[in-house]
Design an enzyme around this catalytic site. Structure first.
Site, mmCIF file in Angstrom:
data_model
loop_
_atom_site.group_PDB
_atom_site.id
_atom_site.type_symbol
_atom_site.label_atom_id
_atom_site.label_comp_id
_atom_site.label_asym_id
_atom_site.label_seq_id
_atom_site.Cartn_x
_atom_site.Cartn_y
_atom_site.Cartn_z
ATOM 1 C CB CYS A 143 141.029 128.974 179.035
ATOM 2 S SG CYS A 143 142.564 128.887 179.649
ATOM 3 N NE ARG A 147 135.178 127.804 181.167
ATOM 4 C CZ ARG A 147 134.983 127.570 181.058
ATOM 5 N NH1 ARG A 147 133.867 126.654 181.099
ATOM 6 N NH2 ARG A 147 135.728 125.921 180.424
ATOM 7 C CD1 TRP A 204 145.011 132.068 185.493
ATOM 8 C CD2 TRP A 204 142.725 131.462 185.706
ATOM 9 N NE1 TRP A 204 144.747 132.425 186.945
ATOM 10 C CE2 TRP A 204 143.172 131.852 187.293
ATOM 11 C CE3 TRP A 204 141.043 131.469 186.255
ATOM 12 C CZ2 TRP A 204 142.674 131.399 187.930
ATOM 13 C CZ3 TRP A 204 140.943 131.488 187.662
ATOM 14 C CH2 TRP A 204 141.805 131.731 188.278
ATOM 15 C CG ASN A 233 139.933 126.230 177.335
ATOM 16 O OD1 ASN A 233 140.753 127.387 176.725
ATOM 17 N ND2 ASN A 233 139.124 126.298 177.315
ATOM 18 N N GLY A 234 143.317 123.880 177.734
ATOM 19 C CA GLY A 234 144.768 122.717 178.140
ATOM 20 C C GLY A 234 145.824 123.090 177.874
ATOM 21 C CD GLU A 236 137.791 113.799 202.252
ATOM 22 O OE1 GLU A 236 137.568 114.299 203.376
ATOM 23 O OE2 GLU A 236 136.658 115.186 201.956
ATOM 24 C CE LYS A 273 132.962 115.008 201.558
ATOM 25 N NZ LYS A 273 134.273 115.694 202.321
ATOM 26 C CD GLU A 301 130.499 115.776 204.959
ATOM 27 O OE1 GLU A 301 130.303 117.107 205.074
ATOM 28 O OE2 GLU A 301 131.092 116.154 204.244
ATOM 29 C CG HIS A 356 147.283 96.531 215.854
ATOM 30 N ND1 HIS A 356 147.825 95.272 216.540
ATOM 31 C CD2 HIS A 356 147.468 96.863 214.822
ATOM 32 C CE1 HIS A 356 149.186 95.463 216.133
ATOM 33 N NE2 HIS A 356 148.563 95.997 215.363
ATOM 34 C CE LYS A 359 131.540 124.552 201.257
ATOM 35 N NZ LYS A 359 131.629 123.325 200.964
HETATM 36 C C1 F6R Z 1 133.320 117.892 204.698
HETATM 37 C C2 F6R Z 1 132.846 119.462 204.787
HETATM 38 C C3 F6R Z 1 133.878 119.913 206.339
HETATM 39 C C4 F6R Z 1 134.886 120.810 206.415
HETATM 40 C C5 F6R Z 1 135.526 122.164 207.486
HETATM 41 C C6 F6R Z 1 136.305 122.498 207.448
HETATM 42 O O1 F6R Z 1 132.805 117.502 203.486
HETATM 43 O O2 F6R Z 1 132.624 120.198 204.230
HETATM 44 O O3 F6R Z 1 134.008 118.697 207.428
HETATM 45 O O4 F6R Z 1 136.146 120.294 205.490
HETATM 46 O O5 F6R Z 1 134.227 121.661 208.203
HETATM 47 O O6 F6R Z 1 136.003 123.625 206.782
HETATM 48 P P1 F6R Z 1 136.667 124.677 206.535
HETATM 49 O O7 F6R Z 1 137.760 124.277 205.124
HETATM 50 O O8 F6R Z 1 135.865 125.820 205.179
HETATM 51 O O9 F6R Z 1 138.099 124.563 206.936
#
Ligand code: F6R
Length: 609
Positions: A2, A28, A75, A99-100, A480, A484, A487, A503, A604
């Protein structure tokens, strides 16, 4: 998500400011809109379902001279998208946009109904207008009525209110939902985001949780809920267009980390009923009927969300789940039949490995469902049904808000499956849904760690290797967190199941190895992970512990750094636990001078196998 705009100032200018502001908040997402204007002490309300154009058409047949008003794009959370549920909500002379989520709205509604208030919408917001009206009727001033009402509410809110009783004021409040005020000459503004008012004013105050701002056209005051005045800094905003896109953050990655409370809320809203304990997903009913087994597939971060999805579906819906890397399952001979539901998870919806695996599983007779962030993407088109995450565009290469919204979808899907297979009672459904409503607020609280994590990154950015350890539902969060870090900062990091330490990987531990341990207090494996902590300490490893709960402070003497995250239910704890790890990776990248938004060698969208 919203949007809110409020204006007080020059006669005749109000509608223009509200409409232009709402337009700038369109990004948004919303499903209905409305404005309330005070004209000579009387309220005029115009609302409309659908796009702002529908509202504009309605506005064009009226003339408005008021010098103050509030506007909203909604929304849906409580109640369907419709004109009657659109804001503002009016009670007597009080109009409110919000909102909320008001978490205790049902109790408040019952009380107000007993007093004779009639509800014209299905929203949680309507209790606010009636509550304020109730205080006003008993003789309280506008300000006191607002404070009185909000002392009774629980949950999250950004709110703007006008009252016919005191038509020279707008009041704005914030708790866990962003809201700013902007200052002009003989006029003042309220908005849920800066771009809404940037053409009119660059002098902005970011309201803090618990703030109550009272705006008149030539002045403003900010108090707390008890009426005690508080001082807030006025910021001058000097944004270029790209910075506006980044919402004032230095990088998209940081912006997107901070987007998570509303991205998660947007992904929940309109899909759940706390009253019935049910979750609604369009077009899923036939697909889940008679499902005996789930196979979840994805790559990278999306694969990690599948791993967490397994814990959720098995625990909540009692359906057996296998998880596989999309890039691997095609080269196995998986047992798939028509009672297997294959869930393909992908932010972009275009990842070649995931798309190819999905098609292969389909060929083998599976029913297919995708969880993706991009409407009409390849994977969405190829699957029998799709659930969209409502994270908004994710521009930073490292996935952050797409991940947490995938997790909330898995959670809702688990409830959906549990309810449809009859394994989850309506009471349990209600409890799980209630827990999900707390997430935006808990994420806001976790994001307050930003500065602390920045300091931590400063201390640790020169280390060459990191280990991330966790157990149970947070084990994939260790994976994860490590992903991160590597990367965006190019530091070697490994995620490991804490129970596996002994182990093998324990051989790596010495004073040059920082070990990040993720162990939220609520976890059933908490105590066991703490034993691993002792093993690492005994080998002089540096321990950063991410945990929750009051007992955490007692551990402070045994570790190098303690990061306390807010408590959530165990099933939802990964959504909170990942936040400090995202921030840690981001700030280490900043200190190392790598490009957090576009790390080397990465794209990406990975459309090659
Ligand atoms: C990690 C990252 C990648 C994606 C992977 C899958 O930060 O962005 O590991 O998660 O390339 O991408 P999607 O989710 O678009 O299939």
């Amino acid at each position: 998500m919203c949007g809110i705009v409020g204006y007080i100032g020059i006669e005749g200018k109000t509608v223009q400011v509200l409409v232009e502001g709402l337009k700038r908040l369109e990004y948004r997402g919303y499903d209905s809109s409305g404005i309330a204007i005070l004209e000579k002490g009387h309220t005029k309300v115009i609302k409309s379902e659908g796009k702002l154009d529908n509202l504009l058409k309605k506005l064009s047949i009226h003339s408005f001279n008021g010098s103050l008003g509030i506007g909203h794009t909604r929304w849906a959370t409580h109640g369907t998208p419709s004109e009657r549920n659109a804001h503002p909500h009016v009670s007597g002379g009080t109009s409110v946009v919000h909102n909320g989520i008001i978490e205790n709205y049902q109790e408040l509604k019952n009380e107000l109904k007993k007093k004779g208030y009639v509800f014209n919408s299905d929203t949680d917001t309507e209790v606010i207008s009636h509550l304020i009206e109730d205080f006003s009727k008993n003789g309280s001033s506008f300000e006191d009525s607002v404070r009185g009402a909000f002392k009774l509410t629980e949950g999250s809110y950004a709110v703007a209110i006008v009252s016919e009783r005191e038509p020279e004021k707008i009041i704005a409040l914030r708790k866990f939902s962003p809201l700013i005020i902007a200052l002009g000459q003989g006029e003042n503004f309220i908005a849920s985001d800066i771009p809404a008012v940037l053409p009119y004013s660059k002098r902005v105050i970011f309201l803090e949780d618990g703030d109550v701002a009272i705006l008149e056209k030539d002045s403003f005051r900010i108090t707390d809920l008890n009426g005690q005045e508080v001082k807030r800094e006025v910021f001058s905003i000097n944004w270029d267009p790209v910075a506006i896109e980044k919402g004032g953050y230095k990088h998209f990655m940081l912006k997107e980390i901070h987007d998570q409370p509303h991205a998660v809320l947007d992904t929940i809203r309109g899909r759940v009923s706390e009253e019935s304990g049910d979750v609604y997903f369009e077009g899923l009913e036939n697909i889940v009927k008679g499902v005996r087994r789930v196979v979840a597939i994805g790559c990278g971060t999306s694969y990690h969300s599948c791993l967490i999805g397994r814990y959720m579906i098995e625990n909540i819906a009692h359906v057996s789940v296998d998880v596989d890397l999309a890039s691997e399952i095609r080269y196995r001979d998986p047992i798939i039949d028509e009672n297997t539901l294959v869930i393909a998870v992908s932010q972009s919806g275009e990842t070649a490995d995931t798309s190819e695996a999905l098609l292969e599983m389909k060929k083998r007779g599976a029913r297919t469902l995708s969880i993706t962030n991009v409407p009409k993407s390849k994977i969405a088109r190829e699957s029998d049904a799709v659930i969209y995450t409502h994270a908004g565009p994710e521009i930073g290469v490292a996935s952050t808000k797409a991940f947490t919204t995938q997790l909330i979808v898995f959670y809702l899907l688990s409830i959906y499956l549990g309810r449809h297979t009859g394994r989850l009672s309506d009471n349990e459904g209600r409890r799980f849904i209630h827990d999900s409503f707390r997430m935006p607020q808990l994420l806001e609280m976790a994001l307050k760690l930003d500065e602390v994590i920045k300091g931590l990154a400063m201390e640790f950015y020169h280390y060459k290797n990191f280990l991330y350890l966790a157990r149970g539902i947070n084990y994939p969060i260790a994976l994860e967190g490590a992903l991160k870090l590597k990367e965006v900062s190019y530091i070697h990091a490994e995620g490991y199941a804490a129970g596996e330490m002994k182990h093998g990987p324990i051989a790596l531990v010495d004073e040059s190895m920082p070990v990040v341990i993720i162990a939220p207090r609520d976890g059933i494996v908490y105590k066991k992970v703490l034993n691993n902590l002792q093993e690492i300490r005994a080998r002089r490893g540096k321990v950063i512990l991410i945990t929750s709960g009051d007992e955490a402070d007692e551990l402070n003497t045994q570790i190098d750094r303690l990061i306390k995250i807010p408590d959530s239910s165990y099933m939802l704890s990964p959504i909170i636990a990942v936040v400090p790890l995202q921030l840690f990776a981001y700030y280490i990248a900043v200190y190392k001078g790598t490009d957090a938004d576009q790390p080397r060698n990465l794209a990406k969208v990975v459309t090659v196998e």
